[in-house]
Design a protein around this motif. Structure first.
Motif, PDB file in Angstrom:
ATOM      1  N   GLN A 160       0.846  -1.191   0.000  1.00 18.16           N
ATOM      2  CA  GLN A 160       0.000   0.000   0.000  1.00 18.16           C
ATOM      3  C   GLN A 160       0.884   1.245   0.000  1.00 18.16           C
ATOM      4  O   GLN A 160       1.917   1.296   0.680  1.00 18.16           O
ATOM      5  CB  GLN A 160      -0.911   0.015   1.232  1.00 18.16           C
ATOM      6  N   SER A 161       0.460   2.246  -0.759  1.00 11.38           N
ATOM      7  CA  SER A 161       1.206   3.502  -0.867  1.00 11.38           C
ATOM      8  C   SER A 161       0.407   4.623  -0.225  1.00 11.38           C
ATOM      9  O   SER A 161      -0.831   4.633  -0.273  1.00 11.38           O
ATOM     10  CB  SER A 161       1.486   3.835  -2.328  1.00 11.38           C
ATOM     11  N   ILE A 162       1.112   5.577   0.359  1.00 11.27           N
ATOM     12  CA  ILE A 162       0.455   6.681   1.048  1.00 11.27           C
ATOM     13  C   ILE A 162       1.088   7.991   0.617  1.00 11.27           C
ATOM     14  O   ILE A 162       2.307   8.058   0.370  1.00 11.27           O
ATOM     15  CB  ILE A 162       0.537   6.500   2.585  1.00 11.27           C
ATOM     16  N   SER A 165      -3.762  10.668   0.760  1.00 12.44           N
ATOM     17  CA  SER A 165      -4.184   9.696  -0.249  1.00 12.44           C
ATOM     18  C   SER A 165      -3.595   8.323   0.040  1.00 12.44           C
ATOM     19  O   SER A 165      -2.493   8.205   0.589  1.00 12.44           O
ATOM     20  CB  SER A 165      -3.773  10.150  -1.655  1.00 12.44           C
ATOM     21  N   LEU A 166      -4.341   7.301  -0.331  1.00 14.61           N
ATOM     22  CA  LEU A 166      -3.922   5.901  -0.210  1.00 14.61           C
ATOM     23  C   LEU A 166      -4.237   5.197  -1.514  1.00 14.61           C
ATOM     24  O   LEU A 166      -5.256   5.479  -2.161  1.00 14.61           O
ATOM     25  CB  LEU A 166      -4.654   5.202   0.940  1.00 14.61           C
ATOM     26  N   ASN A 167      -3.390   4.264  -1.917  1.00 14.84           N
ATOM     27  CA  ASN A 167      -3.707   3.437  -3.078  1.00 14.84           C
ATOM     28  C   ASN A 167      -2.895   2.155  -3.013  1.00 14.84           C
ATOM     29  O   ASN A 167      -1.848   2.094  -2.364  1.00 14.84           O
ATOM     30  CB  ASN A 167      -3.434   4.191  -4.385  1.00 14.84           C
ATOM     31  N   SER A 186      -8.723   9.218  -1.488  1.00 22.07           N
ATOM     32  CA  SER A 186      -8.135  10.482  -1.056  1.00 22.07           C
ATOM     33  C   SER A 186      -9.188  11.317  -0.343  1.00 22.07           C
ATOM     34  O   SER A 186     -10.389  11.213  -0.618  1.00 22.07           O
ATOM     35  CB  SER A 186      -7.563  11.270  -2.238  1.00 22.07           C
TER      36      SER A 186
END
Length: 410
Positions: A200-202, A230-232, A244
């Protein structure tokens, strides 16, 4: 100065001979027929755009380069086909859409520094607040675990025909070719941590738009500040999401003191499922919420004017009302040269209460369906068709549109 200019010209000319010089352009035509409002007004709009570009590198790797793009777009609009030529409008914006010097310095295989200066497109993390060209500088530092970016820019030299800023004061102009856009300073800083945990990216982004007083408008004290988290990442195999949420604080000429207890919110969620072995099929569910004046929130205001939906009224995130848009979309590439997309959205727009102090309430505004197809007829020729229909709750907002597009590359 007399010595510097010939030296720069010589260095630039030498770079053209030493490294590959890329140039070209496109000639496009967009013909749109649309019908809408309670009076069923038939309208026609035609845009012919000629764009030319060049890019020249200053080293063999191409990591340092100068790129530019200019365009001219004669635009003819007939607001009502049933009336006389009094409803006709012609403009011919001439613009420099891109003029950018960029350099990438690679410190090691996983670490790089990037610098850019000039006119180029900038966007915030959501793509719904700031999404336009500006004149400015950007610097980025990228590592395996963290990407950091800062940007500063100015809007007052852009072509006002191609740049519409929400609530931006601007001097009226009869110039059909070029007039200066409303003056603002843009500033942003962002940090993005890819694959921080469980793939997961933040990201965290701070954005400010500061109003200025200039010859082409007075935006003094019209300042907007945005903070976006934001998260994705993946949820399962071929299933991904982006999420987001943005808080907005602002001042105005009527109230120049920043009050952190008054804020607005923009939240965005998208979930997509990809099946590449089935004609590159992609299925998505999307939702965008912009707060209304309701409870602890104020009505959300963006910066770049972006339509919420395809209704005849074409509402934007202008701080006058809130909205909620939820929908599904699908795209497919059944053959190598054909791309097709279909989407459907339900749209709710807030309405004012009985008094100015009452909360706004989200109410059903309409339902829209959009279909788009692009076909690469030849290597240098693409044709496309875009159609949408907005089924509005009120007749004044209903709209049907069909646009035929052709792009020739050279």
């Amino acid at each position: 100065m007399k010595k510097i200019l010939p030296l720069f010209t010589a260095v630039f000319a030498l770079s053209l001979t030493a490294f590959a010089f890329d140039f070209g352009g496109t000639l496009s035509n967009d013909t749109q027929f649309y019908r809408g409002s309670a009076d069923d007004i038939n309208s026609l709009k035609q845009v012919d755009t000629l764009s030319v570009y060049f890019r020249t590198p200053f080293n063999e790797a191409g990591s340092m380069y100068l790129a530019a793009e200019g365009n001219v777009a004669p635009t003819y609009t007939i607001e009502d086909l049933s009336e006389s030529s009094d409803t006709d409008e012609f403009i011919c914006p001439i613009d420099i859409a891109l003029f950018k010097f960029a350099d990438t310095i690679r410190l090691d295989p996983r670490t790089s520094l990037q610098f850019a200066a000039g006119r180029f497109t900038v966007s915030d993390a959501t793509g719904l607040i700031v999404n336009q060209s500006a004149d400015g500088l950007s610097f980025a530092a990228n590592t395996q675990r963290l990407n950091f970016n800062v940007y500063g820019g100015y809007t007052g030299l852009l072509n006002g025909h191609n740049t519409t800023i929400i609530a931006g004061d601007i001097e009226d102009s009869d110039n059909d070719y070029y007039y200066l856009a409303s003056p603002f300073v843009l500033a942003s800083a962002s940090a993005y941590a890819p694959y921080l945990f469980l793939n997961q990216s933040i990201g965290l982004e701070l954005y400010a738009t500061i109003g200025l007083k200039g010859s082409n408008g007075d935006n003094k004290d019209l300042n907007r500040y945005y903070a976006t988290l934001s998260l994705n990442g993946p949820l399962a195999q071929n299933l991904f999401y982006t999420l987001s949420s943005t808080l907005e604080f602002m001042t105005s000429p009527e109230d120049s003191d920043l009050d952190l207890s008054e804020f607005a919110n923009l939240s965005k969620l998208s979930v997509s499922y990809y099946i590449p072995e089935q004609y590159n099929l992609a299925l998505s569910a999307n939702a965008v919420y912009a707060s209304a004046k309701q409870g602890p929130f104020e009505a959300f205001s963006g910066f770049t004017s972006i339509d919420i939906c395809n209704s005849y009224a074409a509402p934007t995130y202008d701080g006058a009302s809130g909205s909620l848009k939820m929908g599904l979309s699908a795209s497919v590439k059944p053959i190598e040269k054909l791309f097709a997309m279909l989407s459907a959205d339900l749209v709710m727009i807030s309405k004012d209460g009985d008094t100015a102090d009452d909360d706004q309430k989200l109410e059903y505004n309409g339902f829209q369906i959009l279909a788009n197809a692009k076909y690469q007829l030849f290597t240098d020729l693409q044709i496309g068709l875009t159609m949408y229909n907005y089924f509005a709750d009120e007749d004044d907002n209903k709209k049907f549109s069909a646009t035929l597009n052709a792009v020739l590359s050279f």
